[in-house]
Motif scaffolding. Structure first.
Motif, PDB file in Angstrom:
ATOM      1  N   GLY A 295       0.826  -1.195   0.000  1.00  0.00           N
ATOM      2  CA  GLY A 295       0.000   0.000   0.000  1.00  0.00           C
ATOM      3  C   GLY A 295       0.861   1.245   0.000  1.00  0.00           C
ATOM      4  O   GLY A 295       1.987   1.241   0.494  1.00  0.00           O
ATOM      5  N   LEU A 296       0.331   2.331  -0.550  1.00  0.00           N
ATOM      6  CA  LEU A 296       1.046   3.601  -0.628  1.00  0.00           C
ATOM      7  C   LEU A 296       0.137   4.716  -0.133  1.00  0.00           C
ATOM      8  O   LEU A 296      -0.979   4.873  -0.638  1.00  0.00           O
ATOM      9  CB  LEU A 296       1.464   3.872  -2.075  1.00  0.00           C
ATOM     10  N   VAL A 297       0.588   5.468   0.883  1.00  0.00           N
ATOM     11  CA  VAL A 297      -0.201   6.590   1.383  1.00  0.00           C
ATOM     12  C   VAL A 297       0.536   7.881   1.062  1.00  0.00           C
ATOM     13  O   VAL A 297       1.729   8.029   1.337  1.00  0.00           O
ATOM     14  CB  VAL A 297      -0.491   6.458   2.901  1.00  0.00           C
ATOM     15  N   LEU A 298      -0.182   8.833   0.440  1.00  0.00           N
ATOM     16  CA  LEU A 298       0.403  10.083  -0.039  1.00  0.00           C
ATOM     17  C   LEU A 298      -0.276  11.273   0.634  1.00  0.00           C
ATOM     18  O   LEU A 298      -1.487  11.447   0.540  1.00  0.00           O
ATOM     19  CB  LEU A 298       0.240  10.196  -1.558  1.00  0.00           C
ATOM     20  N   SER A 299       0.520  12.099   1.303  1.00  0.00           N
ATOM     21  CA  SER A 299      -0.016  13.249   2.038  1.00  0.00           C
ATOM     22  C   SER A 299      -0.403  14.391   1.115  1.00  0.00           C
ATOM     23  O   SER A 299      -0.075  14.401  -0.078  1.00  0.00           O
ATOM     24  CB  SER A 299       1.044  13.765   3.024  1.00  0.00           C
ATOM     25  N   GLY A 300      -1.077  15.384   1.708  1.00  0.00           N
ATOM     26  CA  GLY A 300      -1.312  16.631   1.007  1.00  0.00           C
ATOM     27  C   GLY A 300      -0.076  17.507   1.101  1.00  0.00           C
ATOM     28  O   GLY A 300       0.878  17.183   1.798  1.00  0.00           O
ATOM     29  N   GLY A 301      -0.118  18.646   0.390  1.00  0.00           N
ATOM     30  CA  GLY A 301       1.036  19.541   0.437  1.00  0.00           C
ATOM     31  C   GLY A 301       1.107  20.505  -0.725  1.00  0.00           C
ATOM     32  O   GLY A 301       2.148  21.106  -0.974  1.00  0.00           O
TER      33      GLY A 301
ATOM     34  N   LEU B  36      -5.487   1.383   4.296  1.00  0.00           N
ATOM     35  CA  LEU B  36      -4.463   0.461   3.801  1.00  0.00           C
ATOM     36  C   LEU B  36      -4.166  -0.646   4.800  1.00  0.00           C
ATOM     37  O   LEU B  36      -3.770  -1.755   4.426  1.00  0.00           O
ATOM     38  CB  LEU B  36      -3.171   1.222   3.484  1.00  0.00           C
ATOM     39  N   LYS B  37      -4.364  -0.370   6.080  1.00  0.00           N
ATOM     40  CA  LYS B  37      -4.085  -1.359   7.120  1.00  0.00           C
ATOM     41  C   LYS B  37      -5.003  -2.568   6.979  1.00  0.00           C
ATOM     42  O   LYS B  37      -4.660  -3.683   7.397  1.00  0.00           O
ATOM     43  CB  LYS B  37      -4.250  -0.724   8.495  1.00  0.00           C
ATOM     44  N   LYS B  38      -6.166  -2.355   6.374  1.00  0.00           N
ATOM     45  CA  LYS B  38      -7.134  -3.440   6.222  1.00  0.00           C
ATOM     46  C   LYS B  38      -6.902  -4.258   4.953  1.00  0.00           C
ATOM     47  O   LYS B  38      -7.386  -5.388   4.844  1.00  0.00           O
ATOM     48  CB  LYS B  38      -8.550  -2.867   6.185  1.00  0.00           C
ATOM     49  N   THR B  39      -6.164  -3.689   3.989  1.00  0.00           N
ATOM     50  CA  THR B  39      -6.067  -4.342   2.680  1.00  0.00           C
ATOM     51  C   THR B  39      -4.641  -4.680   2.251  1.00  0.00           C
ATOM     52  O   THR B  39      -4.463  -5.377   1.254  1.00  0.00           O
ATOM     53  CB  THR B  39      -6.680  -3.441   1.585  1.00  0.00           C
ATOM     54  N   CYS B  40      -3.633  -4.204   2.997  1.00  0.00           N
ATOM     55  CA  CYS B  40      -2.244  -4.382   2.569  1.00  0.00           C
ATOM     56  C   CYS B  40      -1.378  -5.039   3.647  1.00  0.00           C
ATOM     57  O   CYS B  40      -1.644  -4.907   4.843  1.00  0.00           O
ATOM     58  CB  CYS B  40      -1.636  -3.020   2.192  1.00  0.00           C
ATOM     59  N   ASP B  41      -0.319  -5.709   3.197  1.00  0.00           N
ATOM     60  CA  ASP B  41       0.630  -6.338   4.115  1.00  0.00           C
ATOM     61  C   ASP B  41       1.737  -5.367   4.515  1.00  0.00           C
ATOM     62  O   ASP B  41       2.274  -5.443   5.620  1.00  0.00           O
ATOM     63  CB  ASP B  41       1.271  -7.562   3.441  1.00  0.00           C
ATOM     64  N   THR B  42       2.090  -4.480   3.597  1.00  0.00           N
ATOM     65  CA  THR B  42       3.183  -3.541   3.793  1.00  0.00           C
ATOM     66  C   THR B  42       2.744  -2.163   3.324  1.00  0.00           C
ATOM     67  O   THR B  42       2.036  -2.043   2.318  1.00  0.00           O
ATOM     68  CB  THR B  42       4.426  -3.980   2.986  1.00  0.00           C
ATOM     69  N   ILE B  43       3.160  -1.119   4.049  1.00  0.00           N
ATOM     70  CA  ILE B  43       2.734   0.244   3.696  1.00  0.00           C
ATOM     71  C   ILE B  43       3.944   1.168   3.529  1.00  0.00           C
ATOM     72  O   ILE B  43       4.819   1.225   4.389  1.00  0.00           O
ATOM     73  CB  ILE B  43       1.792   0.822   4.763  1.00  0.00           C
ATOM     74  N   ILE B  44       3.940   1.881   2.412  1.00  0.00           N
ATOM     75  CA  ILE B  44       4.927   2.939   2.154  1.00  0.00           C
ATOM     76  C   ILE B  44       4.213   4.272   2.343  1.00  0.00           C
ATOM     77  O   ILE B  44       3.137   4.495   1.770  1.00  0.00           O
ATOM     78  CB  ILE B  44       5.481   2.865   0.719  1.00  0.00           C
ATOM     79  N   GLY B  45       4.789   5.166   3.148  1.00  0.00           N
ATOM     80  CA  GLY B  45       4.187   6.473   3.368  1.00  0.00           C
ATOM     81  C   GLY B  45       5.078   7.577   2.843  1.00  0.00           C
ATOM     82  O   GLY B  45       6.309   7.495   2.941  1.00  0.00           O
ATOM     83  N   CYS B  46       4.475   8.607   2.269  1.00  0.00           N
ATOM     84  CA  CYS B  46       5.236   9.771   1.806  1.00  0.00           C
ATOM     85  C   CYS B  46       4.564  11.042   2.321  1.00  0.00           C
ATOM     86  O   CYS B  46       3.412  11.328   1.986  1.00  0.00           O
ATOM     87  CB  CYS B  46       5.336   9.804   0.286  1.00  0.00           C
TER      88      CYS B  46
END
Length: 255
Positions: free
Chosen positions: A5-11, A163-173
């Motif tokens: 999973g990939l989580v992308l912040s605002g900015g 993403l915690k419910k659907t992914c094994d690994t998470i990348i955050g930016c």
């Protein structure tokens, strides 16, 4: 195979750094199972989820004129309309549906009417992305099902939860790292003061969620105003170079 999973912040404009990260992930051959995006991260994320390459998204966004003074007005609920962004997304994603995307996608926006963060993952797509990116006062809000929606970063600028419910690994930016160097505070203006106050207010929550990521990437972009598109190329490069510092951790995900 691991579901990544990939989580992308605002900015704002700093979101170009997300595209640098995505380019690096592509080069490593990392396949993303799901993306959770907010504000600028939602825009970058949805176009990537629709199948566009990071370089292509970068060129499209860099040429877009979202702050054109032809749309400026003091009479609306925001200084600028979101119509240019909306038209661009409709042109690029003609199938206005979460279900038609190539990668599972979640977008978070702030329900201003009910004082809560809401995550969307099905049905009509583009209006939720626009809502997520509608910075209060700067842009007009979006109305969905009777509620007024603004930028999702107000309450959740790193929406890792879906993403915690659907992914094994998470990348955050996260692209709003605060530079605490006291020299920088000598260069203050109204915009930089307001922006830093906002980021200081949400910083603690962001870092708590950052600890839930297996890889947390945070390029230092405090020298760049979130509404100035002029340094877009530099921001894209910084995002790519920061991602490259995590080559070992990211490469292990590709195995």
């Amino acid at each position: 195979m691991k579901k990544i999973g990939l989580v992308l912040s605002g900015g704002g404009v700093r979101g170009f750094a997300h595209l640098g990260l995505l380019k690096y992930l592509d080069e490593l051959g990392i396949k993303i199972h799901a993306i959770s995006g907010v504000s600028a991260g939602a825009i970058a994320g949805v176009l990537y989820a629709a199948g566009y390459k990071p370089d292509t998204i970068f060129e499209i966004m860099k040429k877009s004129k979202y702050f054109s003074y032809t749309g400026f007005s003091l009479r609306r609920e925001g200084l600028f309309p979101m119509e240019p962004m909306k038209k661009t997304l409709h042109k690029l994603i003609p199938d206005d549906s979460f279900e038609k995307l190539k990668i599972k996608f979640f977008v978070t926006a702030t329900d201003f009417t009910n004082d809560t963060a809401v995550t969307f993952a099905k049905g009509k797509l583009i209006e939720t992305v626009i809502a997520s990116a509608s910075v209060p006062v700067i842009f007009e809000p979006v109305r969905i099902n009777g509620s007024v929606y603004f930028d999702g970063g107000l309450l959740n600028n790193l929406p890792v939860e879906p993403l915690k419910k659907t992914c094994d690994t998470i990348i955050g930016c996260h692209v709003n790292k605060i530079d605490t160097n006291p020299v920088k505070t000598s260069k203050l203006n109204k915009s930089s003061i307001l922006e830093k106050c906002f980021h200081m207010a949400i910083e603690e929550t962001v870092y708590k969620k950052g600890k839930e990521c297996d890889v947390f990437i945070e390029p230092l972009l405090s020298d760049y105003n979130m509404f100035d598109t002029a340094p877009a190329d530099k921001i894209f490069k910084i995002g790519y170079e920061e991602a490259a510092k995590f080559k070992k951790q990211l490469s292990e995900l590709a195995d």
